[in-house]
Structure formats: structure tokens, C-alpha cells
Design an enzyme around this catalytic site. Sequence first.
Site, PDB file in Angstrom:
ATOM      1  N   ARG A 233     -13.877  16.403 -33.597  1.00 45.48           N
ATOM      2  CA  ARG A 233     -13.341  17.325 -33.007  1.00 45.48           C
ATOM      3  C   ARG A 233     -13.810  18.784 -33.644  1.00 45.48           C
ATOM      4  O   ARG A 233     -13.057  19.624 -34.545  1.00 45.48           O
ATOM      5  CB  ARG A 233     -11.667  17.495 -32.913  1.00 45.48           C
ATOM      6  CG  ARG A 233     -11.370  16.363 -31.907  1.00 45.48           C
ATOM      7  CD  ARG A 233     -11.455  16.739 -30.480  1.00 45.48           C
ATOM      8  NE  ARG A 233     -10.946  16.026 -29.588  1.00 45.48           N
ATOM      9  CZ  ARG A 233     -11.578  15.568 -28.499  1.00 45.48           C
ATOM     10  NH1 ARG A 233     -12.946  15.909 -28.192  1.00 45.48           N
ATOM     11  NH2 ARG A 233     -11.088  14.915 -27.468  1.00 45.48           N
TER      12      ARG A 233
ATOM     13  N   ASP B 136       1.375  20.826 -20.224  1.00 47.35           N
ATOM     14  CA  ASP B 136       0.801  19.465 -20.338  1.00 47.35           C
ATOM     15  C   ASP B 136       1.641  18.717 -21.220  1.00 47.35           C
ATOM     16  O   ASP B 136       1.605  18.779 -22.634  1.00 47.35           O
ATOM     17  CB  ASP B 136      -0.636  19.855 -21.288  1.00 47.35           C
ATOM     18  CG  ASP B 136      -1.427  18.600 -21.516  1.00 47.35           C
ATOM     19  OD1 ASP B 136      -1.015  17.411 -21.250  1.00 47.35           O
ATOM     20  OD2 ASP B 136      -2.643  18.702 -21.719  1.00 47.35           O
TER      21      ASP B 136
ATOM     22  N   PHE C 112     -19.438  15.677 -26.075  1.00 43.32           N
ATOM     23  CA  PHE C 112     -19.099  14.768 -27.204  1.00 43.32           C
ATOM     24  C   PHE C 112     -18.978  13.310 -26.888  1.00 43.32           C
ATOM     25  O   PHE C 112     -19.420  12.454 -27.668  1.00 43.32           O
ATOM     26  CB  PHE C 112     -17.916  15.198 -27.907  1.00 43.32           C
ATOM     27  CG  PHE C 112     -16.726  15.335 -26.571  1.00 43.32           C
ATOM     28  CD1 PHE C 112     -16.552  16.339 -26.100  1.00 43.32           C
ATOM     29  CD2 PHE C 112     -15.433  14.284 -26.644  1.00 43.32           C
ATOM     30  CE1 PHE C 112     -15.397  16.390 -25.065  1.00 43.32           C
ATOM     31  CE2 PHE C 112     -14.625  14.121 -25.993  1.00 43.32           C
ATOM     32  CZ  PHE C 112     -14.618  15.023 -24.878  1.00 43.32           C
TER      33      PHE C 112
ATOM     34  N   LYS D 213      -0.767   8.212 -23.450  1.00 43.00           N
ATOM     35  CA  LYS D 213      -0.268   8.893 -24.574  1.00 43.00           C
ATOM     36  C   LYS D 213       1.317   8.541 -24.775  1.00 43.00           C
ATOM     37  O   LYS D 213       1.480   7.166 -24.943  1.00 43.00           O
ATOM     38  CB  LYS D 213      -0.687  10.406 -24.997  1.00 43.00           C
ATOM     39  CG  LYS D 213      -1.840  10.646 -24.093  1.00 43.00           C
ATOM     40  CD  LYS D 213      -3.235  10.251 -24.772  1.00 43.00           C
ATOM     41  CE  LYS D 213      -4.451  10.675 -24.132  1.00 43.00           C
ATOM     42  NZ  LYS D 213      -4.666  11.969 -23.705  1.00 43.00           N
TER      43      LYS D 213
ATOM     44  N   PHE E 162      -8.170  22.230 -24.271  1.00 45.69           N
ATOM     45  CA  PHE E 162      -8.305  20.937 -24.245  1.00 45.69           C
ATOM     46  C   PHE E 162      -9.287  20.591 -23.245  1.00 45.69           C
ATOM     47  O   PHE E 162      -9.332  21.136 -22.309  1.00 45.69           O
ATOM     48  CB  PHE E 162      -7.000  19.958 -23.801  1.00 45.69           C
ATOM     49  CG  PHE E 162      -7.296  18.469 -24.059  1.00 45.69           C
ATOM     50  CD1 PHE E 162      -7.470  18.063 -25.360  1.00 45.69           C
ATOM     51  CD2 PHE E 162      -7.445  17.642 -22.900  1.00 45.69           C
ATOM     52  CE1 PHE E 162      -7.645  16.754 -25.447  1.00 45.69           C
ATOM     53  CE2 PHE E 162      -8.073  16.350 -23.172  1.00 45.69           C
ATOM     54  CZ  PHE E 162      -7.866  15.870 -24.318  1.00 45.69           C
ATOM     55  N   THR E 163     -10.273  19.561 -23.765  1.00 44.65           N
ATOM     56  CA  THR E 163     -11.480  19.324 -23.073  1.00 44.65           C
ATOM     57  C   THR E 163     -11.473  19.135 -21.621  1.00 44.65           C
ATOM     58  O   THR E 163     -12.044  19.992 -21.065  1.00 44.65           O
ATOM     59  CB  THR E 163     -12.181  17.964 -24.021  1.00 44.65           C
ATOM     60  OG1 THR E 163     -11.351  17.115 -23.433  1.00 44.65           O
ATOM     61  CG2 THR E 163     -12.503  18.316 -25.093  1.00 44.65           C
TER      62      THR E 163
ATOM     63  N   TYR F 174       0.894  -1.081   0.103  1.00 44.69           N
ATOM     64  CA  TYR F 174       0.079  -0.079   0.041  1.00 44.69           C
ATOM     65  C   TYR F 174       0.852   1.199  -0.032  1.00 44.69           C
ATOM     66  O   TYR F 174       0.562   2.210  -0.597  1.00 44.69           O
ATOM     67  CB  TYR F 174      -0.913   0.025   1.053  1.00 44.69           C
ATOM     68  CG  TYR F 174      -1.770   1.114   1.100  1.00 44.69           C
ATOM     69  CD1 TYR F 174      -3.088   1.222   0.236  1.00 44.69           C
ATOM     70  CD2 TYR F 174      -1.662   2.451   1.644  1.00 44.69           C
ATOM     71  CE1 TYR F 174      -4.234   1.993   0.449  1.00 44.69           C
ATOM     72  CE2 TYR F 174      -2.495   3.536   1.652  1.00 44.69           C
ATOM     73  CZ  TYR F 174      -3.732   3.084   0.817  1.00 44.69           C
ATOM     74  OH  TYR F 174      -4.612   4.296   0.768  1.00 44.69           O
TER      75      TYR F 174
HETATM   76  C1  LIG Z   1      -5.763  12.782 -22.820  1.00 47.36           C
HETATM   77  C2  LIG Z   1      -5.373  14.008 -22.648  1.00 47.36           C
HETATM   78  C3  LIG Z   1      -5.749  14.967 -21.236  1.00 47.36           C
HETATM   79  C4  LIG Z   1      -6.317  14.091 -20.242  1.00 47.36           C
HETATM   80  O1  LIG Z   1      -5.796  13.017 -19.678  1.00 47.36           O
HETATM   81  P1  LIG Z   1      -6.576  11.437 -19.310  1.00 47.36           P
HETATM   82  O2  LIG Z   1      -5.266  10.259 -19.317  1.00 47.36           O
HETATM   83  O3  LIG Z   1      -7.440  10.997 -20.632  1.00 47.36           O
HETATM   84  O4  LIG Z   1      -7.390  11.985 -18.341  1.00 47.36           O
HETATM   85  C5  LIG Z   1      -4.974  15.890 -21.068  1.00 47.36           C
HETATM   86  N1  LIG Z   1      -4.339  16.484 -22.002  1.00 47.36           N
HETATM   87  C6  LIG Z   1      -4.223  16.285 -23.094  1.00 47.36           C
HETATM   88  C7  LIG Z   1      -3.589  17.131 -24.321  1.00 47.36           C
HETATM   89  C8  LIG Z   1      -4.778  14.900 -23.535  1.00 47.36           C
HETATM   90  O5  LIG Z   1      -4.607  14.419 -24.674  1.00 47.36           O
END
Ligand SMILES: *Cc1c(COP(=O)(O)O)cnc(C)c1O
Length: 471
Positions: free
Chosen positions: A395, A228, A462, A271, A137-138, A85
Site C-alpha cells: 500500500r 463507505d 498494483f 469485510k 480507496f483504489t 429469479y
Molecule cells: C474492499 C473495499 C471496497 C471494494 O469492495 P469489493 O467488495 O472488493 O468490490 C471499497 N471500499 C473499501 C474501503 C474496501 O475495503
Amino acid sequence: MTSAKLKTFGQQMKRRSWAEPWKIKAVEPIRMITKEQRARALQEAGYNTFLLRSADVYIDLLTDSGTSAMSDRQWAGIMLGDEAYAGSNNFYRLEQAVQDYYGYKHMVPTHQGRGAEHLLSQTVIKPGQYVPGNMYFTTTRLHQELAGGTFIDVITDQAHDPEDLHPFKGNIDLEKLGTLVEKVGAENIAYISLAGTVNMAGGQPVSMENLRELRGFCTRHGIRIFLDATRMVENAYFIQQREEGYADKTIAEILKEFCSMTDGAWMSAKKDNLVNIGGWLAVNDYELFDALRNLVVVYEGLHTYGGMAGRDMEALAIGIEEAVQDDHVRSRVGQVLYLGELLLDWEIPIVKPIGGHAIFLNARGFYPHIPQDQFPAQVLTAQLYLDSGVRGMERGNVSAGRDPKTGDHRYPALELTRLAIPRRVYTQAHMDVVAEAVKIVYDNRQQTTGLKMVYEPKDLRFFQARFEPLD
Ligand SMILES: *Cc1c(COP(=O)(O)O)cnc(C)c1O
């Protein structure tokens, strides 16, 4: 061969191909269902590819998030999961990897990128403050808004023009930023929200020069820059390929130099970092780290696992190292370029220059006759699935959502269908099939009609919105 023959052979061989720096060890079967089945599946999904079952999809380009193929080393790492843990070995391996490759001092693990966005937004945004950034970004913007901030887009104007060939369309426009800071005062700027390759602009990179100037500006005004870093490795590749003075540097060197000019970063490890789940948040300031470490316990998990299993942290630590290898990045971005160049050869409208993780089809170029409130990019995404079982994502107007003040659609300049390429998953033959499918949808563009939205969720609509065809 005679020497004459050898000579012509040599001439024919002038163009030398490169190939993926891996071979395949395990396979996952995929299949294409019939056109009637696809039509039914699409209708049941309300013409929203997010609502399709993956079993009904042939080639899945919905996202490059969490869809990477892990390496044999990463799978071996899974067996090294230390599921204690507290104080798991894998946490320390992950912390070391983030410090080694991204260069930040302190790291907080999170279950994925949005977990990190939540912690950072809640900790550093005071209600009423502004958060300027290079295009929204969303999930990022929503977390900033939920913390009481207002996101302000200060990306260069070129980013909004899908035909503009500028090599760094992710750059921040320092004049726009300067005007904002003058208007609201530096104390009302929470931080700069800088994304490495701008997803919503088509995967466009930021140059080192732009960041250097931004750093100078922010230091003068006492403003922090948070990155980011989700696709920052791919951004580093574009710097290596396009920016003067970086051709001989490695991706790893460029990544570290870039990060060194920022105050911290959040990461969707799903990613660039080549894992199926995970994220992290890293900063240099110890006091801020301490605040984040306190908050992570409330929302994600203890500060030494943050919502991830030990084995996931191990796979992530290995993924970070693999992600920055030059031959990996070249083949990853190279595959995206391969698909994009096929489409350009056929004069299909896509966002140029081709970005790092995806091809963005310009739906306005496909359907100039479909007005934006009939969601041309949603239409294109649905048509592509119907034709070939290829799944992309919208998008455009649907993703942009509604303005919280006016309640109207945001009507973004770009109306795009994104075909995101998972890392190390599909072959060149898959890319050929995708390109041909896009071509057929393009050839049939004039007969295509719009959609109306019949169900609309309040946030991030979306994902779950439903549509019906207009006739
Ligand atoms: C996917 C993404 C996020 C959010 O990350 P999650 O792992 O999906 O929660 C933030 N910023 C960018 C540019 C992304 O592509």
C-alpha cells in the site's frame, strides 16, 4: 491449596485474558513450502504477492476481503437459499437486516462493493464535479473518476503521519473541505465520500463528533454524505473504546447512530459482514433509490438479487447480525491489536495507533535507503513472503498509481505493507509466527535492495504489475 498459596495464585492471576467467542468446527490444512520453492514462486509472480498461487502461501494476510470464516448458522443459511429469479425470500431477509442494523430505508444488492460504487458514481456524479473524501480507496476513486468526477482528499493531516497518535485519524478536516467548497461552489460537489475506518491510512476511524460537524456543514450547503460502510462496524468499536459518551453503548447502537447522519452507504460485505462474496447499496431518498434500482438491472442483476445467489444473500443477512455483536468485534479487533502490540514491543515501525483490520508496516522505516521509485513497500511485502510464506500487500507508490494529468507516479506520503487479518480464521499462534517473521525481515533490512517495475497495467496497477530486483 492453602490460603497463603491461594492468595499468591490470585495475585498472579491479576491479568485476565479473554478469548474468541467461538470454537472451531471444521479445519482447512495449510503448509509451508521450502525457501527455494518460495524464491521460485516469488520470481514467477514478478515479486507481486497478488500473482502468487494461494497453495504457495502459508499464512495469508493479503486481504480481509471475502476471507472470513462463516459461522455454522451462516452455513445452515446456505441451505435456505431461495434461488427464485425474482422476489427471493433471502432478498427480503437481507433488506430487513440492512434496515435493522444500518437504518437506511432502501437497499439494492450488488455482487460486491465495487458494483455498488459503480452504480452510485454513475448515478450521482455529474462530469466535472468534485468528490471530497477522507483519503482515497483504489476502486472507489477509480469509479468516481470513470464517472467524470475528481476525488479530493480532505482527510486530517495527521492521517499522513504514521507516528501521530491521534485516536481518530480518519476524520475529515472541515477547514480543507470549507476551502474547497468556497473555491468550486457547493453545486460542484457531487457528495462527500466518507469511509468508516480509513483503509489506506492504516484502518483509522472517524469520530462521531467529526461526523456531527460534517453533517452540520453539509446540511448548510446542501451536500449529501455517502458512507463507505465496508468497515464501519470496526469504526463503531473505536468510537465505543475511545470517544467520550460511548463506552456504555453497544456497537449496534453506535453503528446506527453514525449511519443516521449520512444519506446512504455502499458496502463490500466481504469485510465486516462476514461473507465470502456480496455487497449492497442503501439510501434514504426514494428517487435516488429508484434510479439505482433501474441501473442495477443493467450491470449486476435483477434488483432482488444484484449478482448474488439467494443462498449468498441469506448468509449475508445472518452475517450482518453476527458482525455487530460486541464480543465478536472485540475479539476481531483484539487480535489485530495483539499482533500490533507484539511488533511495537520489538520497536518495529508500524502505523500508530493500531487500526481495526490490519497492521501496516512502515516500509520507509525499514528501508530508508530505498528511494520511493524503487517501491520500498513492494520490496518489504516480497521479503516477508520469502522469509516465512506470510503474504501481505503493498500500500504505497504502486497502489497509489499515476496522476491522470501529469502521468507521473503519485508518490504518496505513506509507503506501507499491509497485513490484513481475516475474520475468525487464524489463531494467536499464527499471529506469533507472523510477528517473528516481520522481526527477522526487519533485522535483515540493511542488506535489502529495491525493485524496478517491468510490467505496468493502466488501471489499478498494483493487482498485476510485475517487478525485478535491482542489484
Ligand atoms: C474492499 C473495499 C471496497 C471494494 O469492495 P469489493 O467488495 O472488493 O468490490 C471499497 N471500499 C473499501 C474501503 C474496501 O475495503
